[in-house]
Design a protein around this motif. Sequence first.
Motif, short mmCIF file in Angstrom:
data_model
loop_
_atom_site.label_atom_id
_atom_site.label_comp_id
_atom_site.label_asym_id
_atom_site.label_seq_id
_atom_site.Cartn_x
_atom_site.Cartn_y
_atom_site.Cartn_z
N UNK A 1 9.39 -68.46 -45.67
CA UNK A 1 9.12 -67.38 -46.76
C UNK A 1 9.66 -66.19 -46.80
N UNK A 2 10.85 -66.02 -47.40
CA UNK A 2 11.63 -64.92 -47.27
C UNK A 2 11.10 -63.69 -48.02
N UNK A 3 9.99 -63.83 -48.72
CA UNK A 3 9.44 -62.53 -49.47
C UNK A 3 8.13 -62.12 -48.63
N UNK A 4 7.72 -63.08 -47.71
CA UNK A 4 6.65 -62.66 -46.77
C UNK A 4 7.44 -61.59 -45.88
N UNK A 5 8.50 -61.98 -45.17
CA UNK A 5 9.15 -61.09 -44.41
C UNK A 5 9.70 -59.89 -45.08
N UNK A 6 10.21 -59.89 -46.11
CA UNK A 6 10.46 -58.53 -46.95
C UNK A 6 9.33 -57.82 -47.02
N UNK A 7 8.44 -58.15 -47.51
CA UNK A 7 7.13 -57.26 -47.62
C UNK A 7 6.83 -56.78 -46.12
N UNK A 8 6.60 -57.70 -45.25
CA UNK A 8 6.12 -57.19 -43.92
C UNK A 8 7.23 -55.87 -43.33
N UNK A 9 8.54 -56.17 -43.80
CA UNK A 9 9.53 -55.39 -43.23
C UNK A 9 9.31 -53.84 -44.05
N UNK A 10 9.01 -53.95 -45.07
CA UNK A 10 9.07 -52.85 -46.07
C UNK A 10 7.87 -51.90 -45.41
N UNK B 1 7.27 -65.58 -38.60
CA UNK B 1 8.93 -64.84 -38.51
C UNK B 1 8.74 -63.57 -39.00
N UNK B 2 7.34 -63.16 -39.84
CA UNK B 2 7.42 -61.52 -40.13
C UNK B 2 7.37 -60.68 -38.80
N UNK B 3 6.69 -61.02 -37.72
CA UNK B 3 6.84 -60.39 -36.57
C UNK B 3 7.93 -60.22 -35.72
N UNK B 4 8.63 -61.33 -35.73
CA UNK B 4 9.90 -61.63 -35.10
C UNK B 4 11.20 -60.71 -35.95
N UNK C 1 7.13 -47.21 -39.93
CA UNK C 1 6.23 -47.22 -40.89
C UNK C 1 4.89 -47.40 -40.41
N UNK C 2 4.04 -48.40 -40.73
CA UNK C 2 2.67 -48.68 -40.21
C UNK C 2 3.09 -49.97 -39.27
N UNK C 3 2.23 -49.60 -37.96
CA UNK C 3 2.22 -50.57 -37.01
C UNK C 3 1.34 -51.91 -37.30
N UNK C 4 1.82 -52.58 -38.37
CA UNK C 4 0.92 -53.84 -38.72
C UNK C 4 1.81 -54.87 -39.32
N UNK C 5 1.05 -56.24 -39.10
CA UNK C 5 1.99 -57.46 -39.74
C UNK C 5 1.19 -57.70 -40.99
N UNK C 6 1.81 -57.03 -42.11
CA UNK C 6 1.34 -57.16 -43.45
C UNK C 6 0.95 -58.67 -44.14
#
Lengths: 594, 179
Positions: free
Chosen positions: A189-198, A226-229, A70-75
Amino acid sequence: MSRSVGRNVVRKDGTAKAVGTARYVDDLTFPGMLHARTIRSTIPRGRIVRMHRRFDAAGFTIVDARDIPGRNLVSLIQEDQPCLAEGEVRHAAEPLLLLAHEDRERLLQAQVEVEYAPAPALLDARESTHVFKEIRIARGDLDTGFREADLVVEGEYRTGHQEHLYIEPNGMIAVPEHGGVTVYGSLQCPYYVHRALCVLLDLPEDKVRVVQAETGGGFGGKEEYPSIIAGHASLLALKSGRPVKLIYDRTEDMIATTKRHPSTVRHRTGVMRDGRLAAMEIDVLFDGGAYCTLSPVVLSRGCLHATGPYRCDHVRVSGRVVMTNTPPNGAFRGFGAPQTLFAADVHMERIAEQLGMDPVRLRELNALRPGDSTATGQVLGADAAALDVLRAAVSRSGFHRKRRAYRGTGRGIGLSLFFHGAGFTGSGEVKLKSRASLELTPDGVRILVASTDIGQGQRTVHAQIVAEALGLPFEAVEVAAADTSIVPDSGPTVASRTTMVVGGLLKRCAEEMKARLGALTPRAYLRRHGPLVITKQYEPPPGLVWDDDTYQGSAYGSYGWACDVIEVERDPVTAGTRSPRRWSCATARWPTAS
Amino acid sequence: MTPAFRPIAFVLNGRRVAVRVHPLKRLLDVLREDCRLTGTKEGCGEGECGACTVIVDGKAVNSCLVPVAQAAGTRVTTIEGLHGRHRLQAAFAELGGAQCGICTPGMILAASTLGPKPTLDEVRTGLAGNICRCTGYEGIYRAIKAANKARGARREARGEGREARGTARARTAARRRRP
């Protein structure tokens, strides 16, 4: 009716933790699992010329920025932070390359040499012209205030980086499954991680599942990082087709993950001879580090608390958070407010000294009271308890007597009066539109929220609130795991919002469920009517108006008020200090945990 | 090629075990990976935080600093060895001794070596090597005090005398002292 709130109950997860069966992320294993490692930059700024692999690649999975589907960024807020650096390095310890292998020893021995073209690094926030966010809060007329003042007191206060030091380091496991990925991790924050992974993996929402493992402390440090990890573990898992465990050791966690924003806060205050504050001019500077992360929101909370819990008719707060070539700073308990509150209360001591006035008296005189309004024009309700907590702390600690007795000795006693806005700043809660659900079970109910228990006792407090509202015993309330495949998005577990905001939603769910149940027991209801799930969405309380452009209105739905007193003793041998006693006065729903 | 290692034997939670691993492998990793007992936690990996505390021959030690070869022939107790029946475990769960819980197994094991009736100062000194980030320690001290009180009450009811464990306490204090 059974009482649960305000009573001491046994925490839901207490026994599993005391017995040793609670499962943290590093306690989980999956068949065929690989271990992973992050190769990081060793310079603060420059260009990556080449990376040389100095190991036999057999059995390794290697991922760089080109492997990102996808996109190389931490959303998050700004789209400035890459998940893996591409060409340019903006801070030391920036992730460059990912390795995975089933043998951890071989993984740790693998050497990668990185060739850089270094560039001069910007390390002093005061010299930075790259501004992530600027905020101005104005009330009354500063010139009028200073004209009326008998005395002007100035001061500059600085704080440095601070590490959260949760005892469990960060970690994630990513499992490729069902054409997508499931991650288990230590997170807030499960949904922060969720959005970042999508965004990173270019996967639809239903192909990404995020499950919180038992989490050994967060304190804000497991809010955005944790979104990065999770991204790194997922990239390796998708490339290798195997589960991948990525656990940081303490050193890596301290070097690489977010810290509290270092601050420089300048105060210029006009004071009347009798101690009343006539004008407050406050300048706030935060060091954001290399990428924006949550810095604008951190600055916002910092600025909104910059006056301390004190009233003044003429106020100007000017804040900015800037870029430097240091690892990005982020969420940390209090979220910008501790820095500005520290400055405000040390400055109050300085004012008291200059006036020759008792510092408690000075605070009593200026403390915000019910009916007063804050710098943003928010009129406070009857729960503005600054004076109550101040007086309680002063009397319980014997503050005045000790202050006199300790004069000229190696001991001292000091206090700090503060407030804390509950929930997201300004219109944050309205934008979040959080949801919470309650599901009827044969023996009671099950709570379905994305809020996470990170040690603060979310499971227990939510169960207390629901039990009380339904008139059920505390034991009849279960709390589901924070798993995005079964719980709605209740927003992040941050900002002192879990008890008040998500707890408030659950209370509304429970009230409706109670009405639906009528005289029926849960079991009887299920038999007669079938399954029952009630979901509620956040609605702002009436009268809560906030303007993001002018920074005027109700910054928070409600405030917590507290006063800390601490005694400090100097050790003449080590020149260190020791704090033999402390007192803290505030209000609580679950006495054991406070 | 994995070299063949000679078995290293010790008594784990009352049962004899033998592991064939590198003799310098950390006892912490052997317990978690080879013995599959994950109640012992890693917080820092350098002996500062005490999350990995286990009891070796009656002494609380940081298992991240012990090469497994040193555990050969010893008696090792982990949190699983208390079987959920130790009075400290109930007290920690009930009285706010556990919050995020990652320090809890180590904290309980360290507290179990403090002797029958430690004073608050002895508890503070005895637990100086175990860091808790959530509780501010008050909940932990409260739990230890309550557990010891319950124990004393039970003993008096049975008419037993108090056994002297001063030596264990002195050992713990010596271990916790830092240069």
